[in-house]
Design an enzyme around this catalytic site. Structure first.
Site, PDB file in Angstrom:
ATOM      1  CE1 TYR A   1      -4.766  -6.762   6.818  1.00 18.01           C
ATOM      2  CE2 TYR A   1      -3.331  -5.488   8.263  1.00 18.01           C
ATOM      3  CZ  TYR A   1      -3.595  -6.043   7.025  1.00 18.01           C
ATOM      4  OH  TYR A   1      -2.696  -5.869   5.995  1.00 18.01           O
TER       5      TYR A   1
ATOM      6  CB  THR B   1      -6.674  -4.590   3.265  1.00 21.21           C
ATOM      7  OG1 THR B   1      -7.615  -4.174   2.276  1.00 21.21           O
ATOM      8  CG2 THR B   1      -5.661  -5.535   2.656  1.00 21.21           C
TER       9      THR B   1
ATOM     10  CD1 TRP C   1       1.858   1.861   8.087  1.00 23.60           C
ATOM     11  CD2 TRP C   1       2.440   4.021   8.127  1.00 23.60           C
ATOM     12  NE1 TRP C   1       1.943   2.251   9.407  1.00 23.60           N
ATOM     13  CE2 TRP C   1       2.303   3.568   9.461  1.00 23.60           C
ATOM     14  CE3 TRP C   1       2.818   5.348   7.909  1.00 23.60           C
ATOM     15  CZ2 TRP C   1       2.522   4.392  10.562  1.00 23.60           C
ATOM     16  CZ3 TRP C   1       3.046   6.171   9.009  1.00 23.60           C
ATOM     17  CH2 TRP C   1       2.888   5.693  10.311  1.00 23.60           C
TER      18      TRP C   1
ATOM     19  N   GLY D   1      -6.304  -4.762  -6.520  1.00 27.36           N
ATOM     20  CA  GLY D   1      -5.816  -4.127  -5.297  1.00 27.36           C
ATOM     21  C   GLY D   1      -4.702  -3.141  -5.608  1.00 27.36           C
ATOM     22  CD  GLN D   2      -3.263   0.811  -1.639  1.00 23.18           C
ATOM     23  OE1 GLN D   2      -2.585   1.813  -1.904  1.00 23.18           O
ATOM     24  NE2 GLN D   2      -3.439   0.398  -0.406  1.00 23.18           N
TER      25      GLN D   2
ATOM     26  CB  ALA E   1      -5.106  -9.338   2.067  1.00 21.67           C
TER      27      ALA E   1
ATOM     28  CB  THR F   1       0.471  -6.238   7.599  1.00 19.29           C
ATOM     29  OG1 THR F   1       0.318  -4.967   8.229  1.00 19.29           O
ATOM     30  CG2 THR F   1      -0.116  -7.295   8.526  1.00 19.29           C
ATOM     31  CG  ASP F   2       2.868  -2.109   9.516  1.00 14.36           C
ATOM     32  OD1 ASP F   2       1.977  -2.575   8.778  1.00 14.36           O
ATOM     33  OD2 ASP F   2       2.810  -0.950   9.974  1.00 14.36           O
TER      34      ASP F   2
HETATM   35  N1  NDP Z   1      -2.726  -1.544   2.423  1.00 13.61           N
HETATM   36  C1  NDP Z   1      -1.711  -1.527   3.265  1.00 13.61           C
HETATM   37  O1  NDP Z   1      -1.421  -0.505   3.882  1.00 13.61           O
HETATM   38  C2  NDP Z   1      -0.885  -2.742   3.472  1.00 13.61           C
HETATM   39  C3  NDP Z   1      -1.155  -3.937   2.832  1.00 13.61           C
HETATM   40  N2  NDP Z   1      -0.384  -5.047   3.099  1.00 13.61           N
HETATM   41  C4  NDP Z   1      -0.667  -6.317   2.464  1.00 13.61           C
HETATM   42  O2  NDP Z   1      -0.376  -6.208   1.085  1.00 13.61           O
HETATM   43  C5  NDP Z   1      -1.290  -6.985   0.301  1.00 13.61           C
HETATM   44  C6  NDP Z   1      -1.952  -6.115  -0.725  1.00 13.61           C
HETATM   45  O3  NDP Z   1      -2.589  -5.035  -0.061  1.00 13.61           O
HETATM   46  P1  NDP Z   1      -3.331  -3.875  -0.895  1.00 13.61           P
HETATM   47  O4  NDP Z   1      -2.745  -3.819  -2.260  1.00 13.61           O
HETATM   48  O5  NDP Z   1      -3.395  -2.679  -0.037  1.00 13.61           O
HETATM   49  O6  NDP Z   1      -4.787  -4.523  -0.991  1.00 13.61           O
HETATM   50  P2  NDP Z   1      -6.166  -3.819  -1.382  1.00 13.61           P
HETATM   51  O7  NDP Z   1      -6.995  -3.702  -0.179  1.00 13.61           O
HETATM   52  O8  NDP Z   1      -5.911  -2.618  -2.228  1.00 13.61           O
HETATM   53  O9  NDP Z   1      -6.770  -4.920  -2.345  1.00 13.61           O
HETATM   54  C7  NDP Z   1      -7.120  -6.168  -1.870  1.00 13.61           C
HETATM   55  C8  NDP Z   1      -7.455  -7.045  -3.029  1.00 13.61           C
HETATM   56  O10 NDP Z   1      -7.911  -8.297  -2.498  1.00 13.61           O
HETATM   57  C9  NDP Z   1      -9.045  -8.687  -3.219  1.00 13.61           C
HETATM   58  N3  NDP Z   1      -9.890  -9.551  -2.416  1.00 13.61           N
HETATM   59  C10 NDP Z   1     -10.500  -9.282  -1.251  1.00 13.61           C
HETATM   60  N4  NDP Z   1     -11.236 -10.321  -0.852  1.00 13.61           N
HETATM   61  C11 NDP Z   1     -11.074 -11.302  -1.805  1.00 13.61           C
HETATM   62  C12 NDP Z   1     -11.592 -12.603  -1.989  1.00 13.61           C
HETATM   63  N5  NDP Z   1     -12.461 -13.141  -1.117  1.00 13.61           N
HETATM   64  N6  NDP Z   1     -11.202 -13.304  -3.062  1.00 13.61           N
HETATM   65  C13 NDP Z   1     -10.364 -12.790  -3.972  1.00 13.61           C
HETATM   66  N7  NDP Z   1      -9.854 -11.541  -3.866  1.00 13.61           N
HETATM   67  C14 NDP Z   1     -10.216 -10.803  -2.790  1.00 13.61           C
HETATM   68  C15 NDP Z   1      -9.750  -7.384  -3.545  1.00 13.61           C
HETATM   69  O11 NDP Z   1     -10.652  -7.606  -4.605  1.00 13.61           O
HETATM   70  P3  NDP Z   1     -11.758  -6.486  -5.001  1.00 13.61           P
HETATM   71  O12 NDP Z   1     -10.991  -5.349  -5.566  1.00 13.61           O
HETATM   72  O13 NDP Z   1     -12.590  -7.173  -6.007  1.00 13.61           O
HETATM   73  O14 NDP Z   1     -12.465  -6.151  -3.724  1.00 13.61           O
HETATM   74  C16 NDP Z   1      -8.567  -6.523  -3.928  1.00 13.61           C
HETATM   75  O15 NDP Z   1      -8.219  -6.716  -5.258  1.00 13.61           O
HETATM   76  C17 NDP Z   1      -2.229  -7.637   1.327  1.00 13.61           C
HETATM   77  O16 NDP Z   1      -1.726  -8.903   1.663  1.00 13.61           O
HETATM   78  C18 NDP Z   1      -2.132  -6.723   2.540  1.00 13.61           C
HETATM   79  O17 NDP Z   1      -2.415  -7.414   3.745  1.00 13.61           O
HETATM   80  C19 NDP Z   1       0.677  -5.005   3.948  1.00 13.61           C
HETATM   81  C20 NDP Z   1       0.989  -3.853   4.594  1.00 13.61           C
HETATM   82  C21 NDP Z   1       0.264  -2.610   4.390  1.00 13.61           C
HETATM   83  C1  TDO Z   2      -8.387   9.550   8.003  1.00 16.43           C
HETATM   84  C2  TDO Z   2      -7.596   9.792   9.250  1.00 16.43           C
HETATM   85  C3  TDO Z   2      -6.865   8.780   9.831  1.00 16.43           C
HETATM   86  N1  TDO Z   2      -6.162   9.009  10.967  1.00 16.43           N
HETATM   87  C4  TDO Z   2      -5.349   7.914  11.560  1.00 16.43           C
HETATM   88  C5  TDO Z   2      -6.038   6.584  11.813  1.00 16.43           C
HETATM   89  C6  TDO Z   2      -4.880   5.628  11.799  1.00 16.43           C
HETATM   90  O1  TDO Z   2      -4.258   5.620  13.073  1.00 16.43           O
HETATM   91  C7  TDO Z   2      -3.948   6.248  10.770  1.00 16.43           C
HETATM   92  C8  TDO Z   2      -3.975   5.590   9.409  1.00 16.43           C
HETATM   93  O2  TDO Z   2      -5.309   5.434   8.935  1.00 16.43           O
HETATM   94  P1  TDO Z   2      -5.707   4.217   7.997  1.00 16.43           P
HETATM   95  O3  TDO Z   2      -7.161   4.173   7.866  1.00 16.43           O
HETATM   96  O4  TDO Z   2      -4.877   4.267   6.763  1.00 16.43           O
HETATM   97  O5  TDO Z   2      -5.211   3.004   8.939  1.00 16.43           O
HETATM   98  P2  TDO Z   2      -5.149   1.467   8.654  1.00 16.43           P
HETATM   99  O6  TDO Z   2      -6.245   1.081   7.750  1.00 16.43           O
HETATM  100  O7  TDO Z   2      -5.040   0.811   9.961  1.00 16.43           O
HETATM  101  O8  TDO Z   2      -3.764   1.299   7.860  1.00 16.43           O
HETATM  102  C9  TDO Z   2      -3.178   0.022   7.820  1.00 16.43           C
HETATM  103  O9  TDO Z   2      -3.792  -0.761   6.813  1.00 16.43           O
HETATM  104  C10 TDO Z   2      -3.373  -2.108   6.830  1.00 16.43           C
HETATM  105  C11 TDO Z   2      -4.037  -2.806   5.653  1.00 16.43           C
HETATM  106  C12 TDO Z   2      -1.910  -2.308   6.951  1.00 16.43           C
HETATM  107  O10 TDO Z   2      -1.405  -3.385   6.652  1.00 16.43           O
HETATM  108  C13 TDO Z   2      -1.093  -1.269   7.681  1.00 16.43           C
HETATM  109  O11 TDO Z   2       0.249  -1.258   7.261  1.00 16.43           O
HETATM  110  C14 TDO Z   2      -1.685   0.118   7.595  1.00 16.43           C
HETATM  111  O12 TDO Z   2      -1.471   0.720   6.332  1.00 16.43           O
HETATM  112  O13 TDO Z   2      -4.314   7.609  10.649  1.00 16.43           O
HETATM  113  C15 TDO Z   2      -6.141  10.252  11.555  1.00 16.43           C
HETATM  114  O14 TDO Z   2      -5.488  10.464  12.618  1.00 16.43           O
HETATM  115  N2  TDO Z   2      -6.866  11.276  11.001  1.00 16.43           N
HETATM  116  C16 TDO Z   2      -7.602  11.089   9.880  1.00 16.43           C
HETATM  117  O15 TDO Z   2      -8.268  12.066   9.407  1.00 16.43           O
HETATM  118 MG    MG Z   3      -7.560   1.231   6.197  1.00 19.58          MG
END
Ligand code: NDP
Ligand code: TDO
Ligand code: MG
Length: 284
Positions: free
Chosen positions: A124, A61, A149, A10-11, A59, A100-101
Site C-alpha cells: 500500500y 486502502t 489514521w 469514501g471516508q 484509493a 499517507t504516512d
Molecule cells: N484511511 C486512512 O486511514 C488513510 C487514508 N489516506 C488516503 O486518503 C484517501 C482517502 O482515503 P479514505 O477516505 O480512507 O478512503 P476509503 O477507503 O474510505 O474510500 C476509498 C474510495 O475509493 C473508491 N475506489 C476504490 N477503488 C476504486 C476504483 N477502482 N475506481 C474508483 N473509485 C475507487 C472507493 O469506492 P467504493 O466505495 O465504491 O468502493 C471509495 O469510495 C486515499 O488516498 C487514502 O490513501 C491517507 C492516510 C490515512
Molecule cells: C482491530 C485491531 C487492530 N489492531 C492494530 C492493527 C494495526 O497495527 C492498527 C490499526 O489497524 P487498522 O486496520 O486500522 O490498520 P491500517 O489499515 O493499516 O490503517 C492504515 O490505513 C491506511 C489506509 C493508512 O493510510 C494509514 O494511515 C492507516 O490508517 O491496530 C490491534 O492491535 N487490535 C485490534 O483489535
Molecule cells: Mg485498514
C-alpha cells in the site's frame, strides 16, 4: 468552475462532496461510472468532462489485502494518479490528491516533514508513493495532502472497529508500539477545501503537504481514548506488533508534522484529542 470528485463514497470523499460545492459545480461519479482501474475509460471520461479541478479521494486502502492484490493496488494508487495528472496538465486544471504516512518507514524519532525521505514498508505504502511521484513528475498543478489514521462514522476505520469490538467483547488487545496521529475525515475535508481555495487564488501555494492534527499517540492510546469516550467497561490491553496477527509491516512511528500546511494556509490545527471529542459529538 467544473469540479470532478473521485471517491465520493469514501471516508474523506463523502465529507468533501457537499463542501466542494462552495467552489463550483461538482460532478461526483460512482466507481462504476469512473473506474480508476480502467486506464482507457479514465482517459475517455476526462476528455469529455474536462474538469477545472480534479479531487481524487479514491484509493486502494485495504492495507492487508494489497499484499496479495498488488496489481490492482498499483493500478488504482499509482497508474491512475499518473493518468489524472497527465490530463490535469494538458487541461491546465488543478489536481488534488491524498497520500499517507505509510510512505515512511517510521524509524525516525521525531515528526516527519515534507522534506524527509520516504521508505515504504508495505505494498500500500509503495503504491501510494509511486502515485505521489507520478503526479510530481507530471508538471500538473497539484496539491498532494499526506495524512494518517483517518476515521469517522462511515466506512472502514479503527474508531468504528473499536466501537464495535467494545460492544462485543469485554477485553481487547491493541498494539502499543506503533505511533501516529488519528485524523477525523470531516476535519480533513474542511481543511482540504480551505487549502484548495487558497491554491486556486495563488498557484504558488501548490505542492506536497502533510495534513494532520497535532499531538501523537499509539493505536493503544487511541483505543483507550475511544474506550473513555464511549464509557467502555472492559479492559484494553497493550500488546506489541509481533503479537498482532498481520502479514503487513507497519511503520512504528509515522507522526506527520503539518507545520507547513498550518503556516501557508493560515490554519489552527487542533490536537487529535479535540478531533476525537468533535467526532463523538457529531450525530452518526
Ligand atoms: N484511511 C486512512 O486511514 C488513510 C487514508 N489516506 C488516503 O486518503 C484517501 C482517502 O482515503 P479514505 O477516505 O480512507 O478512503 P476509503 O477507503 O474510505 O474510500 C476509498 C474510495 O475509493 C473508491 N475506489 C476504490 N477503488 C476504486 C476504483 N477502482 N475506481 C474508483 N473509485 C475507487 C472507493 O469506492 P467504493 O466505495 O465504491 O468502493 C471509495 O469510495 C486515499 O488516498 C487514502 O490513501 C491517507 C492516510 C490515512
Ligand atoms: C482491530 C485491531 C487492530 N489492531 C492494530 C492493527 C494495526 O497495527 C492498527 C490499526 O489497524 P487498522 O486496520 O486500522 O490498520 P491500517 O489499515 O493499516 O490503517 C492504515 O490505513 C491506511 C489506509 C493508512 O493510510 C494509514 O494511515 C492507516 O490508517 O491496530 C490491534 O492491535 N487490535 C485490534 O483489535
Ligand atoms: Mg485498514
Amino acid at each position: 468552475m467544473n469540479v470532478l470528485l473521485i471517491g465520493r463514497n469514501g471516508q474523506i470523499g463523502r465529507e468533501l462532496q457537499g463542501r466542494l460545492s462552495a467552489l463550483g459545480e461538482v460532478f461526483a461519479p460512482s466507481r462504476e461510472q469512473f473506474d480508476l482501474a480502467d486506464p482507457d475509460g479514465l482517459q475517455r471520461q476526462l476528455s469529455s468532462i474536462r474538469p477545472d479541478l480534479i479531487v481524487n479521494a479514491a484509493a486502494y486502502t485495504a492495507v492487508e489485502q494489497a499484499e496479495s492484490e498488488t496489481g490492482l493496488a498499483q493500478s488504482i494508487n499509482a497508474q491512475a494518479p499518473e493518468i489524472l495528472a497527465d490530463a490535469a496538465r494538458r487541461m491546465g486544471s488543478l489536481l488534488v490528491h491524498f497520500s499517507t504516512d505509510y510512505v515512511f518507514d517510521g524509524r525516525t524519532a521525531g515528526r516527519y516533514r515534507e522534506t524527509d525521505a520516504p521508505n515504504p514498508l508495505n505494498v500500500y505504502g509503495r503504491t501510494k508513493l509511486e502515485g505521489e511521484r507520478a503526479i510530481q513528475a507530471s508538471g500538473a498543478a497539484h496539491l498532494i495532502l499526506r495524512t494518517s489514521w483517518v476515521y469517522g462514522p462511515h466506512g472502514h476505520n479503527f474508531w468504528l472497529t473499536m466501537r464495535r469490538l467494545m460492544r462485543e467483547r469485554s477485553e481487547l488487545q491493541v498494539v502499543a508500539d506503533q505511533w501516529g496521529v488519528p485524523n477525523p475525515a470531516s476535519l480533513l475535508a474542511e481543511l482540504t477545501v480551505h487549502a484548495i481555495g487558497e491554491v486556486l487564488a495563488d498557484r504558488s501555494k501548490a505542492g506536497l503537504y502533510h495534513l494532520s492534527l497535532r499531538g501523537e499517540t499509539s493505536w493503544y492510546g487511541f483505543a483507550c481514548a475511544i474506550a473513555e469516550s464511549c464509557g467502555y467497561g472492559g479492559r484494553v490491553n497493550p500488546i506489541s506488533s509481533g503479537a498482532y496477527p498481520s502479514r503487513v509491516t507497519r511503520p512504528s512511528r509515522s507522526v506527520l508534522a503539518a507545520d507547513r500546511f498550518a503556516e501557508v494556509f493560515g490554519c489552527n490545527l487542533p490536537d487529535w484529542r479535540t478531533g476525537l471529542e468533535m467526532v463523538c459529538r457529531q450525530p452518526s
